[in-house]
Design an enzyme around this catalytic site. Sequence first.
Site, PDB file in Angstrom:
ATOM      1  CB  SER A 169      45.797  40.382  44.749  1.00 44.99           C
ATOM      2  OG  SER A 169      45.886  41.656  45.186  1.00 44.99           O
ATOM      3  CG  HIS A 196      46.733  42.800  42.070  1.00 46.84           C
ATOM      4  ND1 HIS A 196      45.679  42.590  42.542  1.00 46.84           N
ATOM      5  CD2 HIS A 196      46.680  42.731  40.459  1.00 46.84           C
ATOM      6  CE1 HIS A 196      44.683  42.109  41.465  1.00 46.84           C
ATOM      7  NE2 HIS A 196      45.273  42.253  40.369  1.00 46.84           N
ATOM      8  CG  ASP A 291      42.426  41.800  37.972  1.00 45.72           C
ATOM      9  OD1 ASP A 291      41.872  41.792  36.852  1.00 45.72           O
ATOM     10  OD2 ASP A 291      43.647  41.831  38.141  1.00 45.72           O
TER      11      ASP A 291
END
Length: 353
Positions: A169, A196, A291
């Site tokens: 991310s 992401h 995540d």
Amino acid sequence: MLTGMNEAEDRGVRVVVVDDSAFFRYELGSRLVRRGWQLVASVASGEEALKVVPVLQPDLVMMDVVMPGMGGMAAVRALRRRWPGLILMMSGQSDKGTAATWDALEAGANDFIPKPHADQTLDAMVRQIVDRYRALAPRGSDGPQPEKGTTLDKEPRTEGFKAIVIGASTGGPQALSFLLETIRLAPRIPVLIVQHMPSGFTRSFAERLADRLGYPVQESPPEGDLVPWDPPPVIVAAGGKHLRVSRQGAWSESGERLHGVIPSVDVTLSDAVSVFGRDLGVVILTGMGEDGAQGSLAVHQRGGTVIAESRETALVWGMPRAVYEAGAADAVWPLGRISLWLRQVIQHGVPLR
């Protein structure tokens, strides 16, 4: 688990906004002020930013990517010679804007935020700015963490893998570029990248990686199309969709956000572990949130191998820390050691039959 700053801690953040649109500077600045931040300067060009930022020493600079005269990339490069603070780029989703975004990140910007578009408001952008600042701002210790370069059980194996999933991310584009460039090998097994990133940016990111690596990297195709496993592909999950996996190949699919994000590493890992089992390797790089922790635990429990990036190289030790705290990591390593492991895994991979 790492939660970062709270609202009380980030009140009074001193910010400089750099954008050639006076209207946009006013709207963004007024919203940041209403939430308790201080707008210490609002300027229209990179040249002006070079004059005020080293003098004012703000906590954060919000820099437009595309501006007349000195654009965002050149301004970031020049600023980095005289000021080490946080820079978030503000990027439109035009081809020019996305390409310039990657240039600015390579020049030293910390991350980027998409400018508002059809399905996003300016208020939503401000929330992203606040979250990103809380994750990136310097602060005290993140609490207990493993020793540098820790192997938590036996040394992770390097042979017999059939696929690799890499999740990332905040800070991921820079980490992924470094990781893959140090390998410089066309993989013998599929490499699936879940970064992401909003829609409109992942295709240019895949193209950027392909230019750097010298072999194809593709954005995952929409539902109804399929990337087969032969020849082994390198796939970047399309922004705004989940990367799904079957024995036949991979594709993009619309769905609900998980952990507030789409694409989600956990969605891809849920599919991948059912297809590849213990022959799946997972790398969780820098990023906010948790995540990837749930899916990594499932992979670990099936006998697969999970490597988390260590705090010493992760821009944001959120996702890797969540994997470590879930007991899912086989090793917590810096990027350099991960690249050595990944090179061996790719060299000795066994294609899915």
